[in-house]
Design a protein around this motif. Structure first.
Motif, PDB file in Angstrom:
ATOM      1  N   ILE A   1       6.116   1.603  -0.217  1.00  0.00           N
ATOM      2  CA  ILE A   1       5.091   0.609  -0.515  1.00  0.00           C
ATOM      3  C   ILE A   1       5.398  -0.733   0.152  1.00  0.00           C
ATOM      4  O   ILE A   1       4.522  -1.344   0.761  1.00  0.00           O
TER       5      ILE A   1
ATOM      6  N   GLU B   1       3.081  -2.704   2.809  1.00  0.00           N
ATOM      7  CA  GLU B   1       2.622  -4.087   2.574  1.00  0.00           C
ATOM      8  C   GLU B   1       2.946  -4.967   3.780  1.00  0.00           C
ATOM      9  O   GLU B   1       2.119  -5.764   4.221  1.00  0.00           O
TER      10      GLU B   1
ATOM     11  N   ALA C   1       0.838  -6.145  -3.070  1.00  0.00           N
ATOM     12  CA  ALA C   1       0.826  -4.871  -3.788  1.00  0.00           C
ATOM     13  C   ALA C   1      -0.566  -4.568  -4.364  1.00  0.00           C
ATOM     14  O   ALA C   1      -1.038  -3.433  -4.314  1.00  0.00           O
ATOM     15  N   ASP C   2      -1.213  -5.615  -4.904  1.00  0.00           N
ATOM     16  CA  ASP C   2      -2.544  -5.393  -5.496  1.00  0.00           C
ATOM     17  C   ASP C   2      -3.559  -4.976  -4.444  1.00  0.00           C
ATOM     18  O   ASP C   2      -4.372  -4.075  -4.656  1.00  0.00           O
TER      19      ASP C   2
ATOM     20  N   ALA D   1      -2.930  -1.392  -3.523  1.00  0.00           N
ATOM     21  CA  ALA D   1      -3.409  -0.457  -4.559  1.00  0.00           C
ATOM     22  C   ALA D   1      -4.938  -0.362  -4.506  1.00  0.00           C
ATOM     23  O   ALA D   1      -5.516   0.720  -4.646  1.00  0.00           O
ATOM     24  N   ARG D   2      -5.593  -1.511  -4.282  1.00  0.00           N
ATOM     25  CA  ARG D   2      -7.058  -1.494  -4.219  1.00  0.00           C
ATOM     26  C   ARG D   2      -7.565  -0.679  -3.021  1.00  0.00           C
ATOM     27  O   ARG D   2      -8.507   0.075  -3.118  1.00  0.00           O
TER      28      ARG D   2
ATOM     29  N   VAL E   1      -5.985   1.751  -1.575  1.00  0.00           N
ATOM     30  CA  VAL E   1      -5.753   3.177  -1.829  1.00  0.00           C
ATOM     31  C   VAL E   1      -6.855   3.717  -2.749  1.00  0.00           C
ATOM     32  O   VAL E   1      -7.412   4.806  -2.508  1.00  0.00           O
ATOM     33  N   ASP E   2      -7.219   2.936  -3.759  1.00  0.00           N
ATOM     34  CA  ASP E   2      -8.311   3.368  -4.659  1.00  0.00           C
ATOM     35  C   ASP E   2      -9.606   3.555  -3.890  1.00  0.00           C
ATOM     36  O   ASP E   2     -10.340   4.512  -4.105  1.00  0.00           O
TER      37      ASP E   2
ATOM     38  N   ARG F   1      -9.413   6.673  -1.918  1.00  0.00           N
ATOM     39  CA  ARG F   1      -9.552   7.842  -2.807  1.00  0.00           C
ATOM     40  C   ARG F   1     -11.013   8.054  -3.176  1.00  0.00           C
ATOM     41  O   ARG F   1     -11.491   9.182  -3.219  1.00  0.00           O
TER      42      ARG F   1
ATOM     43  N   ARG G   1       0.764   9.066  -4.980  1.00  0.00           N
ATOM     44  CA  ARG G   1       1.760   8.003  -5.114  1.00  0.00           C
ATOM     45  C   ARG G   1       2.946   8.565  -5.882  1.00  0.00           C
ATOM     46  O   ARG G   1       2.780   9.119  -6.973  1.00  0.00           O
TER      47      ARG G   1
ATOM     48  N   TYR H   1       3.502   6.131  -0.805  1.00  0.00           N
ATOM     49  CA  TYR H   1       2.217   6.846  -0.710  1.00  0.00           C
ATOM     50  C   TYR H   1       2.265   7.901   0.389  1.00  0.00           C
ATOM     51  O   TYR H   1       2.950   7.736   1.405  1.00  0.00           O
TER      52      TYR H   1
END
Ligand code: BT5
Length: 333
Positions: free
Chosen positions: A26, A30, A37-38, A41-42, A44-45, A48, A56, A62
């Motif tokens: 991760i 970054e 990090a946020d 994650a966003r 990746v969402d 998806r 993860r 990832y």
């Protein structure tokens, strides 16, 4: 889906990395994407939600669980030399219909030239509510958002412009094809290798946007097609006996279309008619055309500068048909 310029570039970069198939830490991601990090994650969402299966694992990072032979925006972009077309590319692993997704984006103001492309459509659509078979790993399923400054009656001709671009691009990889007016690209045997669906929204006097959806069968084996279309559908693989890289072919279509679309916007269909006629499988042929619940029989004389099929019907009358379902007739029929 939100349209965020820089973030969508980053998502694309993330896809490129994950495509390597390994786990990526991760903090490394970054750093290389220059995000927190946020944000990661966003993204990746978001990926998806577009059908990418991303795992993860604590301590490892990832990983893309499966990397089917995706058509990645970056691969297409690498082959583009366009002014407008593909200025923004939104890629999906899986989506209902790229036309539906593009219409939604267009309503939210996505710029002209935005391309939506998917590896797999679960509800690919044809004309008149028909289904378009769009399995994963096999085809080019893509939709372009356009905002031509032409009256709505002129806009359907864009389907013919797109069909001619598909024809050029498929011929360039070595397969002779023709356009069966108005929206099919076919091989010599008459089997369909590509279908186009243009959907327009706007007021009576102006086009707000038109989404041109192009489906090209690339890597299907003959048995992959549903039995109901096995006799009428074909793919580049079935015809050429080899795999054709989808991003290259998609870029070939888009490069040609970018130029043709500019000409159309400047001068209408007229300057493009020579190539559209040259691509047509129907000139001089005797045909039956289903249009508004009746069948018109006649001989095809031309395609006019509105994109209509000009026919001398069996009563000797000249008819100009704006759309329809055509089949060729052998005169002995
Ligand atoms: C078309 O409709 O040919 C328009 C197809 C447009 C598909 C693209 S893919 C990207 C974009 N997103 C979408 O959701 N759609 C567009 P039509 O002339 O109505 O032909 C549909 C008929 O073709 C079906 O009823 C089947 O008989 C046949 N068919 C279905 N899937 C096919 C395929 N993959 N290859 C050849 N024929 C097919």
């Amino acid at each position: 889906m939100k349209m965020r310029g820089r973030e969508s570039d980053r998502e694309e970069a993330l896809l490129q990395v994950l495509r390597g198939g390994a786990f990526y830490a991760i903090d490394e991601l970054e750093r290389s994407l220059n995000c927190g990090a946020d944000d990661l994650a966003r993204m990746v969402d978001e990926l998806r939600s577009r059908g990418y299966d991303i795992e993860r694992r604590p301590g490892s990072g990832y990983r893309m669980v499966e990397t089917p032979e995706l058509v990645l925006p970056a691969d297409i972009r690498a082959g583009l030399h366009t002014e407008v077309v593909g200025g923004r590319i939104v890629g999906y692993g899986r989506v209902g219909s790229t036309n539906a997704a593009a219409l939604e984006l267009a309503r939210r103001g996505a710029p002209e030239g935005t391309l939506v492309i998917a590896d797999h459509q679960t509800r690919g659509r044809g004309r008149l509510g028909r289904r378009w078979e769009s399995p994963p790993g096999a085809g080019i399923w893509m939709s372009l958002i356009l905002r031509p400054a032409v009256p709505p009656e002129r806009a359907p001709a864009i389907t013919l412009v797109a069909a001619a671009s598909v024809t050029q691009a498929i011929r360039a990889v070595g397969l002779p094809v023709l356009v069966r007016w108005p929206n099919d690209v076919i091989v010599a045997s008459g089997r369909k290798i590509c279908g186009i669906l243009s959907e327009m929204e706007g007021a009576a006097e102006s086009v707000q946007h038109i989404v041109v959806g192009i489906g090209i069968n690339v890597n299907q084996r003959p048995d992959d097609f549903d039995p109901s279309i096995r006799g009428t559908a074909t793919s580049l693989f079935a015809e050429l006996g080899r795999t054709v890289p989808r991003p290259d072919l998609a870029a070939g279509v888009l490069n040609d279309f970018d130029t043709a679309y500019h000409r159309f916007c400047r001068g209408g269909l007229a300057p493009l008619l020579p190539r559209i006629r040259e691509c047509s499988s129907l000139l001089g042929e005797h045909v039956a055309v289903w249009i508004e619940k009746q069948e018109v029989f006649g001989q095809v004389l031309d395609i006019d500068d509105w994109g209509r099929l000009v026919l001398r019907d069996d009563h000797g009358m000249i008819q100009q048909l704006p759309a329809g379902e055509v089949r060729k007739i052998e005169l002995s029929d």
